[in-house]
Each structure stands twice: as C-alpha cells, then as structure tokens.
Design an enzyme around this catalytic site. Sequence first.
Site, mmCIF file in Angstrom:
data_model
loop_
_atom_site.group_PDB
_atom_site.id
_atom_site.type_symbol
_atom_site.label_atom_id
_atom_site.label_comp_id
_atom_site.label_asym_id
_atom_site.label_seq_id
_atom_site.Cartn_x
_atom_site.Cartn_y
_atom_site.Cartn_z
ATOM 1 N N HIS A 23 7.017 -53.627 0.237
ATOM 2 C CA HIS A 23 7.522 -52.457 0.976
ATOM 3 C C HIS A 23 7.937 -52.836 2.403
ATOM 4 O O HIS A 23 8.074 -51.967 3.250
ATOM 5 C CB HIS A 23 6.453 -51.369 1.062
ATOM 6 C CG HIS A 23 5.894 -50.952 -0.250
ATOM 7 N ND1 HIS A 23 6.681 -50.432 -1.254
ATOM 8 C CD2 HIS A 23 4.627 -50.987 -0.743
ATOM 9 C CE1 HIS A 23 5.918 -50.136 -2.305
ATOM 10 N NE2 HIS A 23 4.670 -50.484 -2.020
ATOM 11 N N HIS A 35 7.538 -47.620 -5.963
ATOM 12 C CA HIS A 35 7.327 -48.757 -6.857
ATOM 13 C C HIS A 35 8.247 -48.624 -8.060
ATOM 14 O O HIS A 35 8.019 -49.230 -9.106
ATOM 15 C CB HIS A 35 5.881 -48.803 -7.349
ATOM 16 C CG HIS A 35 4.877 -48.685 -6.258
ATOM 17 N ND1 HIS A 35 4.403 -47.472 -5.819
ATOM 18 C CD2 HIS A 35 4.281 -49.629 -5.501
ATOM 19 C CE1 HIS A 35 3.544 -47.690 -4.831
ATOM 20 N NE2 HIS A 35 3.448 -48.967 -4.627
#
Lengths: 329, 329
Positions: free
Chosen positions: B56, B215
Amino acid sequence: MKKLINAVDDVLAQSLDGFAAAHADIVTLGEERKFVRRRQVKPGKVALISGGGSGHEPLHAGFVGFGMLDAACPGQVFTSPTPDQMMAAAEAVDGGAGTLYIVKNYEGDVMNFAMAAEMASGPVESLILDDDVAVENSTWTTGRRGVAGTLIVEKIVGAAAERGDDLASLKALGARVNSHTRSMGVALTSCTVPAAGKPTFSLGEDEMEMGVGIHGEPGRRRVKLASADAIAEEMLGAIVGDLSLTSATEVLLFVNGFGGTPLMELYLMQDRARKWLDGKGIKVARSLTGSYVTSLDMAGCSLTLSVLDEQAKALWDAPVHTPALRWGM
Amino acid sequence: MKKLINAVDDVLAQSLDGFAAAHADIVTLGEERKFVRRRQVKPGKVALISGGGSGHEPLHAGFVGFGMLDAACPGQVFTSPTPDQMMAAAEAVDGGAGTLYIVKNYEGDVMNFAMAAEMASGPVESLILDDDVAVENSTWTTGRRGVAGTLIVEKIVGAAAERGDDLASLKALGARVNSHTRSMGVALTSCTVPAAGKPTFSLGEDEMEMGVGIHGEPGRRRVKLASADAIAEEMLGAIVGDLSLTSATEVLLFVNGFGGTPLMELYLMQDRARKWLDGKGIKVARSLTGSYVTSLDMAGCSLTLSVLDEQAKALWDAPVHTPALRWGM
C-alpha cells in the site's frame, strides 16, 4: 482502453482544471488554459518557462512555484504546445529580467519554443535538455531525448533564478547541469494515449523495452524480462560510462516511475542502484524516488544520475514549493 | 507477472532497504526490519504506531516522521505484521507518555495489534479505522474496511501528538476524525501480488469493480466501465449520504490513486468531484491528489471526504516532515 475520463477531447482541460483548483494557493491557469503560472511574479527575477506534451505529469506544471518554474505550457497528450502558448506565458510572468525557456529535445518542442523566442520582445534564451543515453536519434528527436533529468535541471536552475542569478548565468548553469546528468529507462508495458484508444506498442508477456523513451518510443532493444539487479546494472553501466564517472564522485540518484509502477518497486530499484553504485565507489549524496516524469500508465522506470558539486548540492537542497516537489518551507 | 524485482522472497526487504537509505535523514529501519521508526524519539510525546500488510506504499512507512507517525510495522504483502513487530516498535519509540496503535479494520491487523497491546508494559490504546462505505463485511473484515481515510487520521492525530496532546485525547480525536471520514474506491484492473504471480481477480475489458477494497477485495458490484462523472457521482453520493452532509459543510477532498493510475486521471477526478460537490453546496476547503494508499499496481482510485472543523483544519495544515507528505517545514 480503461481510463478515468469522460470524453477523450476533454481529458486535458478537465485534468488542468482539477490541478489548478487543487493547487490554487500556488498556481493559476492562464486564459484558454494556455499555461499554468505562479500566482506571484517576482520583479527583477528571470522567468523560467518550460512545457511540452501532456501525459508526463507532474512534469511540467507540477513544478511551477517558488524555487522552480514560473510557468509551464501543456500541449495535448504527447504533442508540443504552440508558440502562442509560450509567448502568452512569457508575457504573464515577465519580471523584467528576461526569460529562459527550458526545452526537452524533441523536434516539435524545439521548433515551437524557437519560434516563440524569435517573436519575443524582451531578452529570451533557450536551454535544450538531452539527458537520455539510450539512443542517439529517435522517433521525434535528432540527437538525444530529454527525459527525467529535466526535473533536476528545473530544480537547480530554479533555485538559482530565485536567488537572483541573471539570464546568461542561468543558461550556463543549466547547460552544465544537463551535461552532468544522464538517464536511461525501461518499459514493462506500453502506455495508452487516450485519443488513440489502444496501446502505443505491444510487448510480449515476457518482454521489456530497454532504453524506452517517455512516449513509448523504441529504445535500444527488446529483450526478455530481467531481474531488477540486471536492469539496474545495464542502465547504470550505460550512464556511468557516458558520464565517465570515477569513484569518489558524489551523485544525485533519481529513480523515476513511468506512471504504472508502484512505489514499492521504485524503492526496490533505489536499493539495487545504490548497491551497484556503492560497489563502484560512487557516493549517492542525494536521492529522489517517485513517479515524476511519466508516460501516462506505462509500467517501468528510469534511472538518472546527476553529478553534484557543492553548488549543485546547495541549489538542490534550497527551498522549493510546488505542487509536486516541496521542501524547506 | 511483470515487476521490477529480483526473487519474490526478497521484494519487501529490498524495498525497505531502499526506502530507509533514501530517507535516512528522517527514518531508520529496526532490527530484522521489524519496523520503520523516526530517527528522533521525543520524550513526553505519545508514540503513534501504525502498520499493516505491505503493498500500500507509501502507507504506512512513508508517513513516519515529524507531525505524523513515530513508527510503522510492515507485514509481507497484504499480510498483517506480527505482534512482536508492534511490541519492538513500541519499545523503540517509547517517549514515556504511552502508545497509540492506529489500526485499519482487517481481522489479522486487529487481532495482532490487540495481542501486542495486551502484552505491553506501559499504557497502550488502539484506534480502529473503518472509513470505507462500499461494503459492510468483506473478505478479511468484520464491519467496514479501513482504507485511504487512514492517511487523514494519521495526519491529524499526528499533529495533535506533536503538540503534546495526551493518550486519551488523541484516541478521542482519532475516533472523531474516523467517524467524519468516508471513502469509496473503484478498480479498472486487478493488482498482482508478487508471491501469487498472477492477478488477484479478473475484470473484462469493459468492466470495473465498484467499491473495491485496497487488496482487490470485491466491492458492491461489477459493472460496465463508466465515465469519470458517473463514477464520481456514485462514489460521492454514497459518501455524502453516509456522512449526512448538508450544504455549507467544509470538507477535505482526497483523490487517491491505487498505484497503476496516472496523475493526469487523478486530477481529472479531482475536478469532477469538485464540480459535483459544488453543485451540492459542499465546500472543498482542502484537498490532496496522488497515489498514497495503494494496492500494488491496481488501476483505479478512491475518493475520500473528511469533514473539517476549525481544529481539524489547523491540524491538517500543521507542519509535517515525512518521506511522502511534507509541508510547512
């Protein structure tokens, strides 16, 4: 084509409007969106103006602000801006000390900035940037292409302009930084120009384009996918050889993403490049990692080295306040 | 899979090494790479620690530094960090005023941070973030997911910690900001986890995943590609409804790229979102545009709104000096 856009013809205008609104504390958009300029003109300061085709964001408009550019002229995607854009920008940010056009070496850009310079009323100089070691001539270029090293020249010359250097000194400084700055890139995927609607080139699932340009132009050769280490070695070998770097030299290492590559991989390349340079005794005194000189959604990266003397280091470190680069204030 | 990597098992370590070397003026890497921490511990300051799966970037390690986090614990890609990482980080940055764990609402993260908190010797509180309005439960989540709003909470609570607020006040402030912050995302392509070697999910050439998680988890529905305007309207409609915003409210508008989407499109979304909000009388008082809370190489973006009162605005504006966010100093 999968993009967050409305009509293809509105992409540039809507993107510029969002940019100008988001950074209204720093920049303002010229009439008919001909240019992005700094909010404040500083009397007695040489005006630095750059520009080129869009699709390389944040280059150049993201570098307009204190300590960097006074204005940037955005062309359509991968298309040169026009001389009237450059002249309008020069008029808007004229501080009475002359204008320096900072131009990446592509035929359209060079020609249009030259026309704008010819028609100018005040003193104008142009600086042509050509830091890409990958190829000698290319699709739209005679000589070498101007790529990610542009950011470094704009930052260093921008800091010198901010402290009050005159036009001739700034041009000489920019030429010197350009000659000490070299880049090379690799693409893992093509970019897709909105108006074309399909990828600019095609690459096999196990291929990459070594030495690619920032418009997806061909590089040195199409080869099998290689490891990060092998990529770093090939690109840095070409750069270090071209700069004739010897050990103990201090450099700025810039790992630039092309738009479709995540930061995690760019920092991995930062690591591998440092390790390789360390093995040669070359010292990374400063660095930058991120997607700053992009090719729309192309996956891949470029590596740039710029030799740092004490002056260049101090100018790199000097305060900057732009939408995309900001430190020291 | 096309990535700038060496062996899959070395991706995280080499990326962290590059990150730590590039930002050695701000951060340092803990032993066995268990955490990234601020170089200086400030005695008497509550320590703010976050973390989560990698992939991320720049979240969370990119937000370690003055005015934001004291440490971040990186797990493997899309995998929670372990309690011993969190405990080691807490010990390393303990300023004697307690520790606040800032945790995105995923089961693994919540469980591991809770275990670390239980085993801690000093005072520890945890703040669970769940700003995603798209879905109620999801692949790894009971309740809502924590997504891009995390950046806003970390910035605002970070500024309050820097000025010396105590542990209870910081937890209360964070909970309030979290409750005033809502996000929703859309994916145009899947991400590819290095260890998996293939896309996490597949989307047709004319499809997008509305309400996607960071995700690549499923969102609300898979739909035909839509225009930027239609996407902005659906996402903002859901957010504004959930926050029960009325006109004349001031908000922070955060357009976040997921890693594979170029800045040009993100600024276009910034423009379209502003136009839509303007039509509702909602005032964008601050904004942020860029790829800050990413999903590896996923193309797409999220929109986040955070209601700004005078306190939140001042804390957002307060100086910050981290690898990924830097202003005011």
